[in-house]
Design a protein around this motif. Structure first.
Motif, PDB file in Angstrom:
ATOM      1  N   THR A 231      98.945  64.948  65.096  1.00 36.12           N
ATOM      2  CA  THR A 231      99.419  64.026  64.081  1.00 36.12           C
ATOM      3  C   THR A 231      98.375  62.914  64.003  1.00 36.12           C
ATOM      4  N   THR A 232      98.650  61.859  63.263  1.00 43.15           N
ATOM      5  CA  THR A 232      97.696  60.746  63.217  1.00 43.15           C
ATOM      6  C   THR A 232      98.121  59.655  64.181  1.00 43.15           C
ATOM      7  N   LEU A 233      97.150  58.862  64.580  1.00 44.25           N
ATOM      8  CA  LEU A 233      97.450  57.743  65.471  1.00 44.25           C
ATOM      9  C   LEU A 233      98.411  56.767  64.796  1.00 44.25           C
ATOM     10  N   ALA A 234      98.297  56.616  63.482  1.00 46.63           N
ATOM     11  CA  ALA A 234      99.215  55.731  62.755  1.00 46.63           C
ATOM     12  C   ALA A 234     100.655  56.198  62.915  1.00 46.63           C
ATOM     13  N   ASP A 235     100.897  57.513  62.810  1.00 48.93           N
ATOM     14  CA  ASP A 235     102.256  58.037  62.971  1.00 48.93           C
ATOM     15  C   ASP A 235     102.758  57.871  64.398  1.00 48.93           C
ATOM     16  N   GLU A 236     101.875  58.108  65.371  1.00 49.53           N
ATOM     17  CA  GLU A 236     102.273  57.918  66.763  1.00 49.53           C
ATOM     18  C   GLU A 236     102.676  56.472  67.040  1.00 49.53           C
ATOM     19  N   LEU A 237     101.911  55.538  66.497  1.00 56.47           N
ATOM     20  CA  LEU A 237     102.207  54.120  66.718  1.00 56.47           C
ATOM     21  C   LEU A 237     103.495  53.708  66.014  1.00 56.47           C
ATOM     22  N   THR A 238     103.777  54.293  64.860  1.00 59.91           N
ATOM     23  CA  THR A 238     105.045  54.025  64.184  1.00 59.91           C
ATOM     24  C   THR A 238     106.209  54.499  65.045  1.00 59.91           C
ATOM     25  N   CYS A 239     106.059  55.682  65.651  1.00 61.47           N
ATOM     26  CA  CYS A 239     107.081  56.199  66.561  1.00 61.47           C
ATOM     27  C   CYS A 239     107.282  55.255  67.751  1.00 61.47           C
ATOM     28  N   VAL A 240     106.177  54.769  68.323  1.00 62.68           N
ATOM     29  CA  VAL A 240     106.251  53.836  69.453  1.00 62.68           C
ATOM     30  C   VAL A 240     106.914  52.536  69.034  1.00 62.68           C
ATOM     31  N   ASP A 241     106.603  52.069  67.841  1.00 65.07           N
ATOM     32  CA  ASP A 241     107.198  50.826  67.350  1.00 65.07           C
ATOM     33  C   ASP A 241     108.719  50.954  67.247  1.00 65.07           C
ATOM     34  N   ARG A 242     109.207  52.087  66.709  1.00 59.58           N
ATOM     35  CA  ARG A 242     110.655  52.299  66.606  1.00 59.58           C
ATOM     36  C   ARG A 242     111.278  52.369  67.997  1.00 59.58           C
ATOM     37  N   TYR A 243     110.598  53.034  68.895  1.00 60.77           N
ATOM     38  CA  TYR A 243     111.108  53.131  70.264  1.00 60.77           C
ATOM     39  C   TYR A 243     111.212  51.747  70.903  1.00 60.77           C
ATOM     40  N   LEU A 244     110.185  50.938  70.741  1.00 62.70           N
ATOM     41  CA  LEU A 244     110.199  49.601  71.337  1.00 62.70           C
ATOM     42  C   LEU A 244     111.284  48.714  70.730  1.00 62.70           C
ATOM     43  N   LEU A 245     111.526  48.832  69.435  1.00 64.71           N
ATOM     44  CA  LEU A 245     112.589  48.051  68.799  1.00 64.71           C
ATOM     45  C   LEU A 245     113.958  48.396  69.400  1.00 64.71           C
ATOM     46  N   LEU A 246     114.171  49.692  69.644  1.00 67.12           N
ATOM     47  CA  LEU A 246     115.441  50.115  70.235  1.00 67.12           C
ATOM     48  C   LEU A 246     115.566  49.646  71.682  1.00 67.12           C
ATOM     49  N   ARG A 248     114.067  47.026  72.944  1.00 69.17           N
ATOM     50  CA  ARG A 248     114.212  45.567  72.901  1.00 69.17           C
ATOM     51  C   ARG A 248     115.663  45.184  72.605  1.00 69.17           C
ATOM     52  N   ALA A 249     116.317  45.956  71.743  1.00 70.04           N
ATOM     53  CA  ALA A 249     117.738  45.698  71.474  1.00 70.04           C
ATOM     54  C   ALA A 249     118.576  45.916  72.727  1.00 70.04           C
ATOM     55  N   ARG A 250     118.151  46.860  73.548  1.00 67.77           N
ATOM     56  CA  ARG A 250     118.884  47.148  74.787  1.00 67.77           C
ATOM     57  C   ARG A 250     118.685  46.058  75.826  1.00 67.77           C
ATOM     58  N   PHE A 257     107.042  42.696  74.435  1.00 70.63           N
ATOM     59  CA  PHE A 257     106.002  43.693  74.173  1.00 70.63           C
ATOM     60  C   PHE A 257     105.077  43.215  73.067  1.00 70.63           C
ATOM     61  N   SER A 258     103.861  43.722  73.101  1.00 74.51           N
ATOM     62  CA  SER A 258     102.874  43.397  72.076  1.00 74.51           C
ATOM     63  C   SER A 258     102.036  44.634  71.800  1.00 74.51           C
ATOM     64  N   MET A 259     101.571  44.754  70.538  1.00 79.38           N
ATOM     65  CA  MET A 259     100.705  45.868  70.141  1.00 79.38           C
ATOM     66  C   MET A 259      99.499  45.307  69.420  1.00 79.38           C
ATOM     67  N   GLN A 260      98.323  45.688  69.873  1.00 81.20           N
ATOM     68  CA  GLN A 260      97.065  45.256  69.256  1.00 81.20           C
ATOM     69  C   GLN A 260      96.289  46.512  68.869  1.00 81.20           C
ATOM     70  N   VAL A 261      96.088  46.717  67.577  1.00 81.46           N
ATOM     71  CA  VAL A 261      95.525  47.975  67.091  1.00 81.46           C
ATOM     72  C   VAL A 261      94.359  47.707  66.154  1.00 81.46           C
ATOM     73  N   ALA A 262      93.241  48.377  66.381  1.00 81.45           N
ATOM     74  CA  ALA A 262      92.104  48.306  65.467  1.00 81.45           C
ATOM     75  C   ALA A 262      92.402  49.193  64.261  1.00 81.45           C
ATOM     76  N   PRO A 263      92.396  48.643  63.048  1.00 82.69           N
ATOM     77  CA  PRO A 263      92.757  49.433  61.861  1.00 82.69           C
ATOM     78  C   PRO A 263      91.879  50.672  61.661  1.00 82.69           C
TER      79      PRO A 263
END
Length: 381
Positions: A231-246, A248-250, A257-263
């Motif tokens: 898949t693409t790194l963009a899709d993987e990071l979107t998946c990670v972002d959703r996971y982290l949001l969930l 964080r709610a827990r 958490f923080s994410m720093q990504v080179a475009p």
């Protein structure tokens, strides 16, 4: 694997020698050295044309695509390829006895010569990992000892290509099995915790519960889909972002958490589900030993021909020997490092041993997992 390659190379060496005698069409027009170069190139070119079809395995389609090139290489009256029970393809006028000849050869397990009028036949077995899977038959006016040796070597080369195809198929099956194991590791713990967290907001904050439910749906759609290897790194990071949001709610404010990504690296192809298990591991270990609080940092940088990814936590850390054992564990075993061993094994299988996970950790010093991904894609999207 090494044996298969050696057989293929030795057979190809024989074919090169055969080609020097087989293609005399410019003998009077070219000097000796040039003539040898032309014959070598022609032999290699014909073999290269037949190889891609054979690397897909032995079936009617691959046999049909390869047989005309093998016919050109052998230069006989006709050439046929069979399975153990059917004639798959042929090029040139082929006798109806080809399947009878093939069955006799398969039963014998070695090359057989069949005299006939107007054309005799040389039939050799095709094998994969010691098992006979088919036969290669060459028909010609004169069946000489040289032709028997040549057809035998061509058969060995074809068998080598078929064995490489079988190894490729085994590798794909192994990757698919590991993907299923990885998904199974995600599902039991995370799904329960995420749904329990969402349920806790249903009465007190329905809007928040709805947002989290949509995040959970997005994560599940991605993580549980039937996907290709990449898949693409963009899709993987979107998946990670959703996971982290969930998560964080827990955990609330206890988890930072923080994410720093080179475009520039967002389009880079990466193995499917290679990042989320690293983040899950960081949260698991990062929340230990710090009074139930922790921080997770994800950094993705552009490193020329590669994308470099680090997932770091500030938790209690671990003994380096423990980290080594975690990577060495069976990826399919329940509780084996929440996918770390699985990701490490997949990276090594896809890119080579130099691309396994690197874990930096010590007791009381947190844990950092490093991942390198070449920008050149090695699989299909």
């Amino acid at each position: 694997m090494l044996t298969t390659v050696c057989v293929a190379l030795s057979s190809l060496t024989f074919l090169l020698g055969y080609g020097l005698a087989r293609f005399p069409w410019r003998r009077t027009a070219l000097p000796e050295g040039r003539r040898k170069d032309e014959a070598t190139f022609t032999t290699l070119h014909i073999a290269a044309l037949a190889a891609p079809a054979l690397r897909t395995g032995l079936n009617r389609d691959s046999a049909r695509k390869a047989v005309r090139h093998l016919h050109t290489l052998l230069g006989t009256h006709a050439v046929a390829i069979t399975s153990t029970d059917a004639a798959l393809a042929w090029d040139g006028p082929c006798t109806d006895d080809v399947l009878t000849y093939a069955r006799a050869t398969l039963a014998a397990g070695h090359a057989q010569v069949f005299p006939g009028e107007p054309h005799g036949a040389v039939v050799v077995p095709l094998t994969v990992d010691g098992t006979v899977v088919g036969a290669l038959a060459a028909f010609d006016d004169e069946v000489s000892a040289a032709l028997v040796r040549t057809v035998t070597e061509v058969g060995r080369w074809v068998s080598g290509q078929l064995e490489l195809a079988d190894l490729d198929a085994s590798r794909r099956r192994a990757l698919e099995a590991e993907m299923r194991a990885l998904r199974a590791q995600i599902s039991p713990h995370f799904v329960y915790n995420a749904l329990t967290t969402i349920a806790s907001f249903v009465r007190t904050n329905p809007r928040r519960a709805r947002e989290l439910l949509l995040d959970f749906a997005d994560f599940s759609r991605y993580a549980l889909r039937r996907a290709h290897d990449f898949t693409t790194l963009a899709d993987e990071l979107t998946c990670v972002d959703r996971y982290l949001l969930l998560e964080r709610a827990r955990f609330g404010d206890k988890l930072r958490f923080s994410m720093q990504v080179a475009p520039e690296v967002l389009p880079v192809p990466v193995p499917f589900l290679c990042l989320q298990p690293l983040v899950e591991n960081a949260i698991k270990h990062g929340m230990r030993g710090r009074g139930g609080t922790g921080e997770v940092r994800v950094v993705v940088s552009d490193a020329g021909p590669e994308a470099h990814i680090t997932v770091e936590d500030d938790g209690a850390g671990m003994d380096p020997e423990c980290a080594r054992r975690m990577l060495d564990e069976d990826p399919a075993r329940e509780g084996s490092g929440i996918g770390l061993a699985n990701v490490d094994l997949r990276m090594r299988q896809i890119y080579g041993d130099g691309y396994g996970l690197v874990v930096e950790t010590a007791l009381g010093a947190g844990t950092k997992v490093r991942l390198r991904v070449p920008k050149t894609q090695l699989g299909s999207m």
